[in-house]
Design an enzyme around this catalytic site. Structure first.
Site, PDB file in Angstrom:
ATOM      1  N   HIS A 100      26.778  25.826  21.991  1.00 18.87           N
ATOM      2  CA  HIS A 100      26.785  25.490  23.415  1.00 18.87           C
ATOM      3  C   HIS A 100      25.446  25.747  24.101  1.00 18.87           C
ATOM      4  O   HIS A 100      25.290  25.365  25.265  1.00 18.87           O
ATOM      5  CB  HIS A 100      27.915  26.231  24.150  1.00 18.87           C
ATOM      6  CG  HIS A 100      28.550  25.400  25.224  1.00 18.87           C
ATOM      7  ND1 HIS A 100      29.763  25.700  25.792  1.00 18.87           N
ATOM      8  CD2 HIS A 100      28.141  24.261  25.839  1.00 18.87           C
ATOM      9  CE1 HIS A 100      30.078  24.787  26.698  1.00 18.87           C
ATOM     10  NE2 HIS A 100      29.096  23.910  26.754  1.00 18.87           N
ATOM     11  N   ASP A 127      35.906  25.856  28.688  1.00 15.61           N
ATOM     12  CA  ASP A 127      35.396  26.888  27.789  1.00 15.61           C
ATOM     13  C   ASP A 127      36.238  28.152  27.936  1.00 15.61           C
ATOM     14  O   ASP A 127      36.810  28.407  28.994  1.00 15.61           O
ATOM     15  CB  ASP A 127      33.938  27.198  28.185  1.00 15.61           C
ATOM     16  CG  ASP A 127      33.104  27.822  27.082  1.00 15.61           C
ATOM     17  OD1 ASP A 127      33.651  28.627  26.301  1.00 15.61           O
ATOM     18  OD2 ASP A 127      31.897  27.527  27.021  1.00 15.61           O
ATOM     19  N   HIS A 129      34.618  30.915  27.649  1.00 14.86           N
ATOM     20  CA  HIS A 129      33.568  31.810  28.145  1.00 14.86           C
ATOM     21  C   HIS A 129      32.824  31.171  29.307  1.00 14.86           C
ATOM     22  O   HIS A 129      32.637  29.957  29.339  1.00 14.86           O
ATOM     23  CB  HIS A 129      32.561  32.112  27.023  1.00 14.86           C
ATOM     24  CG  HIS A 129      33.189  32.564  25.744  1.00 14.86           C
ATOM     25  ND1 HIS A 129      33.651  31.673  24.782  1.00 14.86           N
ATOM     26  CD2 HIS A 129      33.444  33.801  25.257  1.00 14.86           C
ATOM     27  CE1 HIS A 129      34.163  32.357  23.768  1.00 14.86           C
ATOM     28  NE2 HIS A 129      34.057  33.644  24.034  1.00 14.86           N
ATOM     29  N   ASP A 131      29.614  31.722  29.914  1.00 18.50           N
ATOM     30  CA  ASP A 131      28.247  31.427  29.462  1.00 18.50           C
ATOM     31  C   ASP A 131      27.231  31.627  30.581  1.00 18.50           C
ATOM     32  O   ASP A 131      26.301  30.842  30.749  1.00 18.50           O
ATOM     33  CB  ASP A 131      28.162  29.999  28.894  1.00 18.50           C
ATOM     34  CG  ASP A 131      28.968  29.847  27.604  1.00 18.50           C
ATOM     35  OD1 ASP A 131      29.297  30.872  26.991  1.00 18.50           O
ATOM     36  OD2 ASP A 131      29.277  28.700  27.227  1.00 18.50           O
ATOM     37  N   HIS A 144      23.771  30.846  23.110  1.00 12.08           N
ATOM     38  CA  HIS A 144      24.950  30.032  23.444  1.00 12.08           C
ATOM     39  C   HIS A 144      25.844  30.711  24.485  1.00 12.08           C
ATOM     40  O   HIS A 144      26.740  30.063  25.023  1.00 12.08           O
ATOM     41  CB  HIS A 144      25.753  29.638  22.187  1.00 12.08           C
ATOM     42  CG  HIS A 144      26.562  30.734  21.559  1.00 12.08           C
ATOM     43  ND1 HIS A 144      27.571  30.478  20.650  1.00 12.08           N
ATOM     44  CD2 HIS A 144      26.517  32.083  21.673  1.00 12.08           C
ATOM     45  CE1 HIS A 144      28.110  31.625  20.248  1.00 12.08           C
ATOM     46  NE2 HIS A 144      27.478  32.599  20.857  1.00 12.08           N
ATOM     47  N   ASP A 230      33.749  22.817  25.200  1.00 11.28           N
ATOM     48  CA  ASP A 230      33.646  23.773  24.097  1.00 11.28           C
ATOM     49  C   ASP A 230      35.041  23.866  23.480  1.00 11.28           C
ATOM     50  O   ASP A 230      36.009  24.169  24.183  1.00 11.28           O
ATOM     51  CB  ASP A 230      33.205  25.134  24.653  1.00 11.28           C
ATOM     52  CG  ASP A 230      32.978  26.184  23.584  1.00 11.28           C
ATOM     53  OD1 ASP A 230      33.722  26.195  22.578  1.00 11.28           O
ATOM     54  OD2 ASP A 230      32.079  27.034  23.767  1.00 11.28           O
ATOM     55  N   ASP A 232      36.461  26.039  21.917  1.00 14.21           N
ATOM     56  CA  ASP A 232      37.178  27.318  22.074  1.00 14.21           C
ATOM     57  C   ASP A 232      37.902  27.417  23.422  1.00 14.21           C
ATOM     58  O   ASP A 232      38.614  28.392  23.682  1.00 14.21           O
ATOM     59  CB  ASP A 232      36.276  28.524  21.803  1.00 14.21           C
ATOM     60  CG  ASP A 232      35.244  28.825  22.887  1.00 14.21           C
ATOM     61  OD1 ASP A 232      35.415  28.374  24.046  1.00 14.21           O
ATOM     62  OD2 ASP A 232      34.258  29.536  22.573  1.00 14.21           O
ATOM     63  N   GLU A 275      30.531  23.670  19.657  1.00 14.86           N
ATOM     64  CA  GLU A 275      31.072  24.878  19.019  1.00 14.86           C
ATOM     65  C   GLU A 275      32.155  24.600  17.972  1.00 14.86           C
ATOM     66  O   GLU A 275      32.880  25.509  17.566  1.00 14.86           O
ATOM     67  CB  GLU A 275      31.584  25.891  20.063  1.00 14.86           C
ATOM     68  CG  GLU A 275      30.494  26.435  20.982  1.00 14.86           C
ATOM     69  CD  GLU A 275      29.529  27.415  20.329  1.00 14.86           C
ATOM     70  OE1 GLU A 275      29.743  27.789  19.155  1.00 14.86           O
ATOM     71  OE2 GLU A 275      28.546  27.787  21.008  1.00 14.86           O
TER      72      GLU A 275
END
Length: 306
Positions: A100, A127, A129, A131, A144, A230, A232, A275
């Site tokens: 990412h 996502d 996260h 980030d 990332h 992403d 995840d 990712e």
């Protein structure tokens, strides 16, 4: 069926910003899972421009708080240039990642193009996260975990000024959905910069429909929607092929609703898929699910809807 702008697939095979090896194999996994064919079946004209070239992952420790900064800059600069070419050619770029950190290159290009066109930009960050880390708050130095912060002007100048302008975007242009893993100091930065976050608690309490309505509020015909997906974002029970799994994520139906509501706007102008780590996947299951969801971004739905 909606008519779609022609699409360009840009493979970016690097895990240079990640903490695990393997995301560099993501572009090929998405192709093998049938992404070009799935889009073509929806009536989308697809051009696969192949994979960008860049430095190998040196797999060294952080220097001054950043791992592999020179390599991250090189990959993101190449992606920024490639994305601009496709946007200026009237095409919708789909970045096949890769980790990412590459969102810095793709979104810097999109932001520049929007300024050239006089368009508003809204970034949907799907996502687990946020980030929004900086070198001061992350011990790993993995970039990332920093792309949103870099895009908003927090980070090394080589990344915050990748496109010559800093910051590339403002935090007010970002909507984060599905978030469930945020570092302690990162929470303070998110609050300080007033990033609009629809975390899993909000989604549990209010439902995904309300979260997406809020995230899309204010977009209009002059808005370019950039979707940074992403994998995840999805719960690891349905998407095991990621390096940073976080339990309690978005389920299949919620993810489909997200994609369908984005498709309903007709405003998506660019897309990151990042990712995906085939080394951690099971029989390319996560890549196939990603392709399924991208089909929904391009208008696949259960019934014909007005």
């Amino acid at each position: 069926m909606a008519t779609h702008r022609p699409v360009s697939l840009i493979g970016v095979p690097t895990d240079v910003g990640a903490g695990h090896r393997g995301a560099r194999l993501g572009p090929e996994a998405l192709r093998i899972a049938g992404l070009p064919e799935a889009l073509a079946a929806r009536g989308v004209a697809v051009r696969d421009v192949g994979n960008l070239q860049g430095p190998r992952n040196p797999w060294t420790g952080p220097v001054d708080g950043y791992r592999h900064l020179d390599e991250v800059v090189a990959w993101n600069h190449a992606l920024m240039e490639a994305t601009l070419v496709e946007l200026r050619d009237g095409r919708l770029p789909i970045m096949l990642g890769g980790d990412h950190c590459l969102g810095i290159g793709s979104i810097t290009a999109v932001a520049r193009w929007c300024r050239e066109q006089g368009k508003q930009l809204r970034v949907l960050w799907l996502d687990a996260h946020s980030d929004f880390n900086t070198s001061e708050v992350t011990p790993s130095g993995n970039i990332h975990g920093m792309p949103v912060a870099c895009l908003c002007g927090l980070g090394p100048e080589a990344l915050t000024r990748l496109g010559g302008d800093a910051p590339a975007i403002s935090p007010q242009q970002v909507r984060q959905i599905g978030i469930r893993s945020v570092d302690q100091d990162e929470k303070r930065l998110i609050k300080q910069h007033q990033v609009d976050v629809y975390d899993m608690r909000y989604i549990d309490e209010s439902g995904m429909k309300r979260a997406m309505e809020a995230a899309l509020e204010g977009v209009d015909a002059n808005t370019h929607l950039h979707v940074s997906f992403d994998v995840d974002f999805l719960d690891p029970s349905i998407a095991p092929g990621v390096g940073t799994t976080v339990p309690g994520g978005v389920n299949y139906r919620e993810a489909q609703l997200v994609m369908e509501m984005i498709a309903d706007t007709g405003l998506m102008g660019s897309l990151d898929i990042v990712e995906l780590n085939p080394l951690l996947d099971r029989r390319n299951r996560t890549a196939k699910l990603a392709v399924d969801l991208v089909e929904s971004l391009f208008g696949k739905s259960t019934l014909m809807r007005d």
